[in-house]
Design a protein around this motif. Structure first.
Motif, PDB file in Angstrom:
ATOM      1  N   HIS A  19     -31.999  21.538  22.708  1.00  0.00           N
ATOM      2  CA  HIS A  19     -31.866  20.093  22.868  1.00  0.00           C
ATOM      3  C   HIS A  19     -32.305  19.771  24.296  1.00  0.00           C
ATOM      4  O   HIS A  19     -31.681  20.209  25.259  1.00  0.00           O
ATOM      5  N   ARG A  23     -26.592  15.245  23.982  1.00  0.00           N
ATOM      6  CA  ARG A  23     -26.284  14.664  22.681  1.00  0.00           C
ATOM      7  C   ARG A  23     -24.813  14.921  22.366  1.00  0.00           C
ATOM      8  O   ARG A  23     -24.192  15.828  22.931  1.00  0.00           O
ATOM      9  N   GLU A  75     -30.428  13.152  10.700  1.00  0.00           N
ATOM     10  CA  GLU A  75     -30.680  13.037  12.148  1.00  0.00           C
ATOM     11  C   GLU A  75     -32.143  13.303  12.473  1.00  0.00           C
ATOM     12  O   GLU A  75     -32.465  14.069  13.382  1.00  0.00           O
ATOM     13  N   LEU A  76     -33.036  12.687  11.716  1.00  0.00           N
ATOM     14  CA  LEU A  76     -34.470  12.853  11.915  1.00  0.00           C
ATOM     15  C   LEU A  76     -35.041  11.626  12.632  1.00  0.00           C
ATOM     16  O   LEU A  76     -34.558  10.511  12.437  1.00  0.00           O
ATOM     17  N   GLN A  78     -36.083  15.329  14.487  1.00  0.00           N
ATOM     18  CA  GLN A  78     -35.270  16.326  15.171  1.00  0.00           C
ATOM     19  C   GLN A  78     -36.185  17.330  15.869  1.00  0.00           C
ATOM     20  O   GLN A  78     -36.985  18.004  15.235  1.00  0.00           O
ATOM     21  N   GLU A  79     -36.073  17.412  17.212  1.00  0.00           N
ATOM     22  CA  GLU A  79     -36.912  18.331  17.973  1.00  0.00           C
ATOM     23  C   GLU A  79     -36.346  19.755  17.985  1.00  0.00           C
ATOM     24  O   GLU A  79     -37.082  20.718  18.198  1.00  0.00           O
ATOM     25  N   ASN A  80     -35.033  19.889  17.749  1.00  0.00           N
ATOM     26  CA  ASN A  80     -34.402  21.204  17.743  1.00  0.00           C
ATOM     27  C   ASN A  80     -34.483  21.774  16.329  1.00  0.00           C
ATOM     28  O   ASN A  80     -33.614  21.521  15.491  1.00  0.00           O
ATOM     29  N   TYR A  83     -31.592  24.076  15.173  1.00  0.00           N
ATOM     30  CA  TYR A  83     -30.384  23.296  14.879  1.00  0.00           C
ATOM     31  C   TYR A  83     -30.492  22.659  13.495  1.00  0.00           C
ATOM     32  O   TYR A  83     -29.533  22.678  12.713  1.00  0.00           O
ATOM     33  N   PHE A  84     -31.667  22.109  13.183  1.00  0.00           N
ATOM     34  CA  PHE A  84     -31.856  21.483  11.873  1.00  0.00           C
ATOM     35  C   PHE A  84     -31.712  22.514  10.760  1.00  0.00           C
ATOM     36  O   PHE A  84     -31.071  22.253   9.736  1.00  0.00           O
ATOM     37  N   GLN A 282     -41.638  18.191  15.988  1.00  0.00           N
ATOM     38  CA  GLN A 282     -40.377  17.657  15.487  1.00  0.00           C
ATOM     39  C   GLN A 282     -40.363  17.644  13.965  1.00  0.00           C
ATOM     40  O   GLN A 282     -41.395  17.425  13.330  1.00  0.00           O
TER      41      GLN A 282
END
Length: 351
Positions: A19, A23, A75-76, A78-80, A83-84, A282
């Motif tokens: 991240h 957040r 939560e889109l 999403q760069e992580n 995590y996704f 992303q």
């Protein structure tokens, strides 16, 4: 074998498992498992067997989520990516999600350190040199030991010329130490040029205090953009060379003049800017009720596309972790045009 495969896939995506901005914290895996058990216990307590005697009602189709609502729930964008996957990959087992979480936290821990290589190495060299020199001056270190240190120190901070066969870019040890020694000179014995360029620190007198403030509040990109001096640029004979593959010739963009100093400093600082160097990839969409294909976008910077071979291998790891097809689109941010597409399908034998 399954653990090794999972870790290989997670490590391939490790640079996209951070991240970059603060957040809200979400519960970890153990907390989520505890809450799931509590919900199950509650359902068992309120269960009434009489409900099964009621006639079956006509089956109702589930609500169809709008694209906007679906993206919000996931939560889109999403760069992580790790995590996704940890939170949303349909086929991963709890132990696999836990491993992804561990790799992701390790990546997050090292992310700030990757932005302070020049400062870390420069600080270590400057402090080491200061300690050893002071010990030698006070007689606590004999000449032989001091010369042995100087030989090792010189090898560490050696900067090959651009035409040297061993040249591999700028040595972070050499640049960090050179800038910190230059800052020490500016603080203790500034020139008129130094006073013009660095009015906040020139002649301040306490070099250690100034450097400690810099170590605490800057990273490589901001450190170079703020404190690379014209004198050091001249001493290192730096210039900005534009290497554009679309042009037939190289072009010298900046030399040693008032305008050139600033352009050289900006260009070198950008070399250490993570946001400039790391590809912006992303997760943008996935329809969990449909084909479950994962869609990602790469915002192309300066027309530089991803390397074909590396992209294919990393995308395969991503597809294996997701469990379904994956599509990566390389997008021009200015026109929103798709410049290139990459795809991969999950291997049935994975895990």
């Amino acid at each position: 074998m399954a653990v090794e495969q999972l870790l290989d896939a997670a490590h391939a995506l490790m640079s996209h498992g951070v991240h970059r901005y603060p957040r809200p914290r979400r519960p970890d895996l153990k907390t989520e498992e505890r809450r799931a058990k509590e919900r199950l216990q509650y359902q068992e307590q309120v269960f009434n067997d009489l409900w099964r005697t009621l006639p079956n009602a006509p089956a109702k189709s589930g609500p169809v989520l709008s694209e906007e609502r679906r993206r919000a729930l996931l939560e889109l964008p999403q760069e992580n990516v790790l995590y996704f996957l940890e939170k949303s990959a349909p086929r991963l087992q709890p132990w696999q999600r836990e491993l992804l979480r561990i790799v992701r936290l390790v990546a997050q821990y090292f992310y700030p350190q990757s932005q302070t290589k020049v400062m870390n190495e420069g600080c270590a060299c400057w402090v080491h040199y200061k300690i050893m020199t002071t010990l030698h001056e006070e007689g606590a270190l004999n000449d032989g030991a001091f010369l042995e240190f100087l030989q090792s120190h010189t090898n560490v901070v050696y900067q090959p010329e651009f035409n040297d066969p061993h040249y591999n870019g700028i040595n972070p040890y050499a640049l960090g130490l050179g800038m910190m020694q230059d800052i020490e000179r500016i603080v203790v014995d500034p020139t008129d040029e130094d006073r013009e360029w660095f009015p906040d620190i020139a002649g301040k007198g306490d070099a250690t205090a100034v450097l400690q403030d810099i170590w605490a509040n800057y990273r490589d990109e901001s450190f170079v953009s703020q404190f690379l001096s014209p004198r050091l640029i001249r001493q290192w004979r730096m210039f900005h060379l534009l290497d554009d593959s679309g042009q037939p010739e190289l072009r010298v963009e900046a030399i040693h003049d008032e305008h050139g100093y600033r352009r050289i400093r900006r260009a070198l600082a950008r070399h250490y800017d993570v946001a400039w160097n790391d590809p912006d990839i992303q997760v943008v969409d996935v329809d969990l009720a449909g084909d479950r294909r994962l869609i990602l976008h790469h915002s192309v910077l300066n027309g530089v596309l991803l390397a074909e071979n590396d992209t294919r291998q990393v995308l395969q790891h991503l597809a294996d972790l997701w469990g379904y097809d994956v599509l990566l689109k390389e997008i021009d941010p200015a026109s929103n045009a798709v410049l290139k597409e990459h795809s991969a399908s999950a291997r049935s034998t994975f895990f």
